[in-house]
Design a protein around this motif. Structure first.
Motif, mmCIF file in Angstrom:
data_model
loop_
_atom_site.group_PDB
_atom_site.id
_atom_site.type_symbol
_atom_site.label_atom_id
_atom_site.label_comp_id
_atom_site.label_asym_id
_atom_site.label_seq_id
_atom_site.Cartn_x
_atom_site.Cartn_y
_atom_site.Cartn_z
ATOM 1 N N SER A 92 3.613 -4.200 7.493
ATOM 2 C CA SER A 92 3.798 -3.450 8.742
ATOM 3 C C SER A 92 2.483 -2.792 9.155
ATOM 4 N N PRO A 93 2.382 -2.322 10.400
ATOM 5 C CA PRO A 93 1.190 -1.565 10.812
ATOM 6 C C PRO A 93 0.946 -0.338 9.917
ATOM 7 N N GLU A 94 2.017 0.333 9.505
ATOM 8 C CA GLU A 94 1.881 1.490 8.617
ATOM 9 C C GLU A 94 1.321 1.059 7.258
ATOM 10 N N GLY A 95 1.793 -0.075 6.774
ATOM 11 C CA GLY A 95 1.292 -0.610 5.509
ATOM 12 C C GLY A 95 -0.170 -0.993 5.599
ATOM 13 N N GLN A 96 -0.571 -1.541 6.741
ATOM 14 C CA GLN A 96 -1.973 -1.910 6.942
ATOM 15 C C GLN A 96 -2.858 -0.659 6.976
ATOM 16 N N ARG A 97 -2.384 0.414 7.622
ATOM 17 C CA ARG A 97 -3.148 1.671 7.641
ATOM 18 C C ARG A 97 -3.271 2.250 6.229
ATOM 19 N N LEU A 98 -2.198 2.167 5.456
ATOM 20 C CA LEU A 98 -2.239 2.650 4.080
ATOM 21 C C LEU A 98 -3.239 1.842 3.265
ATOM 22 N N ASP A 99 -3.231 0.537 3.446
ATOM 23 C CA ASP A 99 -4.156 -0.328 2.715
ATOM 24 C C ASP A 99 -5.611 -0.022 3.098
ATOM 25 N N GLU A 100 -5.856 0.188 4.380
ATOM 26 C CA GLU A 100 -7.211 0.538 4.819
ATOM 27 C C GLU A 100 -7.664 1.841 4.157
ATOM 28 N N ASP A 101 -6.767 2.821 4.079
ATOM 29 C CA ASP A 101 -7.122 4.076 3.438
ATOM 30 C C ASP A 101 -7.337 3.877 1.937
ATOM 31 N N THR A 102 -6.495 3.086 1.304
ATOM 32 C CA THR A 102 -6.629 2.801 -0.123
ATOM 33 C C THR A 102 -8.040 2.332 -0.446
ATOM 34 N N LEU A 103 -8.560 1.452 0.385
ATOM 35 C CA LEU A 103 -9.883 0.881 0.135
ATOM 36 C C LEU A 103 -11.009 1.905 0.256
ATOM 37 N N THR A 104 -10.750 3.057 0.869
ATOM 38 C CA THR A 104 -11.807 4.059 1.035
ATOM 39 C C THR A 104 -12.007 4.923 -0.204
ATOM 40 N N PHE A 105 -10.982 5.043 -1.091
ATOM 41 C CA PHE A 105 -11.142 5.987 -2.200
ATOM 42 C C PHE A 105 -10.568 5.527 -3.537
ATOM 43 N N ILE A 106 -9.877 4.396 -3.562
ATOM 44 C CA ILE A 106 -9.293 3.894 -4.811
ATOM 45 C C ILE A 106 -10.049 2.656 -5.261
ATOM 46 N N ASP A 107 -10.344 2.603 -6.561
ATOM 47 C CA ASP A 107 -10.985 1.429 -7.151
ATOM 48 C C ASP A 107 -9.907 0.361 -7.346
ATOM 49 N N THR A 108 -9.769 -0.525 -6.385
ATOM 50 C CA THR A 108 -8.686 -1.509 -6.417
ATOM 51 C C THR A 108 -8.898 -2.586 -7.484
ATOM 52 N N GLN A 109 -10.113 -2.710 -7.994
ATOM 53 C CA GLN A 109 -10.370 -3.689 -9.060
ATOM 54 C C GLN A 109 -9.752 -3.239 -10.383
ATOM 55 N N ASP A 110 -9.616 -1.928 -10.574
ATOM 56 C CA ASP A 110 -9.099 -1.401 -11.839
ATOM 57 C C ASP A 110 -7.692 -0.829 -11.741
ATOM 58 N N GLN A 111 -7.092 -0.857 -10.572
ATOM 59 C CA GLN A 111 -5.742 -0.304 -10.470
ATOM 60 C C GLN A 111 -4.732 -1.248 -11.110
ATOM 61 N N LEU A 112 -3.636 -0.689 -11.539
ATOM 62 C CA LEU A 112 -2.522 -1.464 -12.081
ATOM 63 C C LEU A 112 -1.332 -1.268 -11.162
ATOM 64 N N ILE A 113 -0.728 -2.349 -10.731
ATOM 65 C CA ILE A 113 0.517 -2.279 -9.961
ATOM 66 C C ILE A 113 1.584 -2.905 -10.845
ATOM 67 N N ILE A 114 2.578 -2.096 -11.197
ATOM 68 C CA ILE A 114 3.577 -2.535 -12.168
ATOM 69 C C ILE A 114 4.967 -2.461 -11.546
ATOM 70 N N PRO A 115 5.658 -3.606 -11.388
ATOM 71 C CA PRO A 115 7.051 -3.566 -10.946
ATOM 72 C C PRO A 115 7.928 -3.119 -12.123
ATOM 73 N N VAL A 116 8.770 -2.142 -11.889
ATOM 74 C CA VAL A 116 9.586 -1.594 -12.972
ATOM 75 C C VAL A 116 11.052 -1.507 -12.575
ATOM 76 N N ILE A 117 11.878 -1.351 -13.592
ATOM 77 C CA ILE A 117 13.308 -1.056 -13.399
ATOM 78 C C ILE A 117 13.517 0.361 -13.918
ATOM 79 N N PRO A 118 13.629 1.346 -13.035
ATOM 80 C CA PRO A 118 13.794 2.727 -13.515
ATOM 81 C C PRO A 118 15.170 2.944 -14.128
ATOM 82 N N ARG A 119 15.163 3.782 -15.143
ATOM 83 C CA ARG A 119 16.418 4.205 -15.769
ATOM 84 C C ARG A 119 16.381 5.720 -15.907
ATOM 85 N N GLN A 120 17.317 6.390 -15.293
ATOM 86 C CA GLN A 120 17.437 7.842 -15.411
ATOM 87 C C GLN A 120 18.201 8.129 -16.682
ATOM 88 N N ILE A 121 17.554 8.736 -17.655
ATOM 89 C CA ILE A 121 18.203 9.039 -18.945
ATOM 90 C C ILE A 121 18.692 10.481 -18.970
#
Length: 122
Positions: A92-121
């Protein structure tokens, strides 16, 4: 954004473990993360929950397995109703704006994106 008190176990949850770009202080990173990045992320369509967990210096009560210097600066948790909602948000346009901002201050080469299944214990 909907206010939920527990993580939905049947949603689409992503955990982003992030580090700041070289040349940005931790204080600058945390300020940008909270005051610029968070408002952009909160505008993602279909987002049920967005949580930021900036790091703090390790100390008493943190257990024996922490290094003296943390390798990452924050953890973000995104929760969407389903994978289709997440995919629509990222392109989405909002997602594109977020991605543009991400590139200004986050080291995207070293980030980890992990899909998870949350469990509230507790």
């Amino acid at each position: 954004m909907k206010n939920i008190s527990v993580y939905p176990e049947h949603g689409h949850t992503l955990v982003a473990v992030i580090r700041r770009k070289s040349g940005i202080t931790l204080e600058e990173f945390h300020a940008h993360y909270e005051h610029i990045h968070a408002p952009l992320a909160s505008q993602l369509p279909g987002l049920l929950s967005y949580r930021q967990h900036p790091t703090r210096p390790p100390g008493q009560g943190d257990g024996p397995y922490l290094p003296s210097e943390l390798p990452y600066d924050a953890v973000s948790i995104f929760i969407f109703e389903n994978a289709a909602a997440a995919e629509a948000a990222w392109i989405s346009p909002e997602g594109q704006r977020l991605d543009e901002d991400t590139l200004t201050f986050i080291d995207t080469q070293d980030q980890l994106i992990i899909p998870v299944i949350p469990r509230q214990i507790v």
